[in-house]
Write an enzyme that holds these catalytic residues in place. Structure first.
Site, mmCIF file in Angstrom:
data_model
loop_
_atom_site.group_PDB
_atom_site.id
_atom_site.type_symbol
_atom_site.label_atom_id
_atom_site.label_comp_id
_atom_site.label_asym_id
_atom_site.label_seq_id
_atom_site.Cartn_x
_atom_site.Cartn_y
_atom_site.Cartn_z
ATOM 1 N N LYS A 25 0.848 -1.207 0.000
ATOM 2 C CA LYS A 25 0.000 0.000 0.000
ATOM 3 C C LYS A 25 0.884 1.257 0.000
ATOM 4 C CE LYS A 25 -3.461 -2.612 2.500
ATOM 5 N NZ LYS A 25 -4.796 -2.600 3.048
ATOM 6 N N HIS A 75 -8.357 -3.352 -6.273
ATOM 7 C CA HIS A 75 -8.330 -3.431 -4.802
ATOM 8 C C HIS A 75 -9.486 -2.604 -4.243
ATOM 9 C CE1 HIS A 75 -7.046 -2.961 -0.662
ATOM 10 N NE2 HIS A 75 -6.268 -4.019 -0.852
ATOM 11 N N GLY A 89 -7.527 -5.013 6.783
ATOM 12 C CA GLY A 89 -6.944 -4.060 7.733
ATOM 13 C C GLY A 89 -7.725 -3.930 9.031
HETATM 14 C C1 PEP Z 1 -4.946 -5.893 1.397
HETATM 15 O O1 PEP Z 1 -4.770 -4.696 1.452
HETATM 16 O O2 PEP Z 1 -5.019 -6.438 0.294
HETATM 17 C C2 PEP Z 1 -5.078 -6.659 2.639
HETATM 18 C C3 PEP Z 1 -5.457 -7.907 2.568
HETATM 19 O O3 PEP Z 1 -4.774 -5.984 3.801
HETATM 20 P P1 PEP Z 1 -4.613 -6.634 5.265
HETATM 21 O O4 PEP Z 1 -3.818 -7.911 5.118
HETATM 22 O O5 PEP Z 1 -3.891 -5.600 6.056
HETATM 23 O O6 PEP Z 1 -5.990 -6.911 5.786
#
Ligand code: PEP
Length: 252
Positions: free
Chosen positions: A11, A97, A175
């Protein structure tokens, strides 16, 4: 053979030097601990991509971007094209995403155009889909995922589709620290594989890699990856921590 893949999505994190150190550490780890057929992709911010691509030498380890523009070139200030990504040595790009869909209003139609542009430039596409909490609670999560895939991905020819992998990422799990249960993940992955079967046939369905994403970490990766239709993970927060990330790969 269906590929087993762990992709890290950094990210908008990591200054350049911090990102290079992380990539170097991960590369050294997979030189010492070979991936043996599994694939690991580091999806970095654009500014890291060229340098990270050059330093990844471990077999099976490659770099990817997190987004691309749907146009080939031109007056699109601040944007990055698929051709530019490819020229860094990166091999793949995340498309669709949920953060792009939510914060930047990316629609299924735009994502189909981005996917086509990425494939035209020889990138593998990691196409994300997934429902928000209200949609799961309203029991329309299967419909939502079906629509995202039909409009964004199933417009492709079989040849192009074979260069894509799918990441199922329930938005309520991204997240948040709340992970889909292994049963919830398997149920949706089996549903997605069945959609691929209906559209492209059994051979393609068996070959398609489907990743799970959403608060996946070393402590829950093994139980998620043990499911027959879960072929690996798309990892956000935990991909920023070398030990944690490498242990997720170990669980695959
Ligand atoms: C993502 O951003 O694709 C994701 C899965 O984030 P996290 O693992 O932090 O939940």
């Amino acid at each position: 053979m269906r590929k087993k893949i762990v992709a890290g999505n950094w990210k908008m994190n990591m200054k350049l030097n911090d990102g290079l150190t992380l990539a170097e550490d991960i590369n050294s780890h997979f030189i010492t601990n070979p991936l043996n057929g599994r694939k690991v992709i580091l999806c970095t911010p654009f500014i890291h991509l060229s340098l990270v691509s050059k330093l990844l030498t471990a077999e099976g380890l490659s770099s990817g971007a997190q987004n691309c523009n749907d146009h080939s070139s031109g007056a699109f200030t601040g944007e990055v094209s698929a051709a530019m990504i490819k020229s860094t040595g990166a091999g793949s790009v995340i498309i669709g995403h949920s953060e792009r869909r939510t914060y930047y209003g990316e629609t299924d139609g735009l994502l189909a155009a981005k996917t086509a542009e990425a494939l035209r430039n020889g990138l593998m596409v990691i196409f994300c889909c997934g429902e928000v909490l209200a949609e799961r609670e309203g029991k329309i999560h299967f419909e939502v995922v079906r629509r995202q895939l039909e409009n964004g991905l199933f417009v492709l020819s079989p040849e192009d589709f074979s260069k894509c992998i799918i990441a199922y990422e329930p938005v309520w799990a991204i997240g948040t620290g709340v992970t889909a249960s292994p049963a919830q993940a398997q149920e949706m992955h089996a549903f997605i594989r069945n959609l691929v079967r209906e559209k492209y046939g059994t051979g393609m369905a068996d070959e398609t890699t489907i990743l799970y994403g959403g608060s996946c970490k070393a402590s829950n990766a093994a139980e998620l990856f043990a499911n027959p239709d879960v072929d690996g993970g798309l990892i956000g927060g935990a991909s920023l921590l070398k030990e944690e990330f490498c242990n997720i790969v170990k669980a695959l």
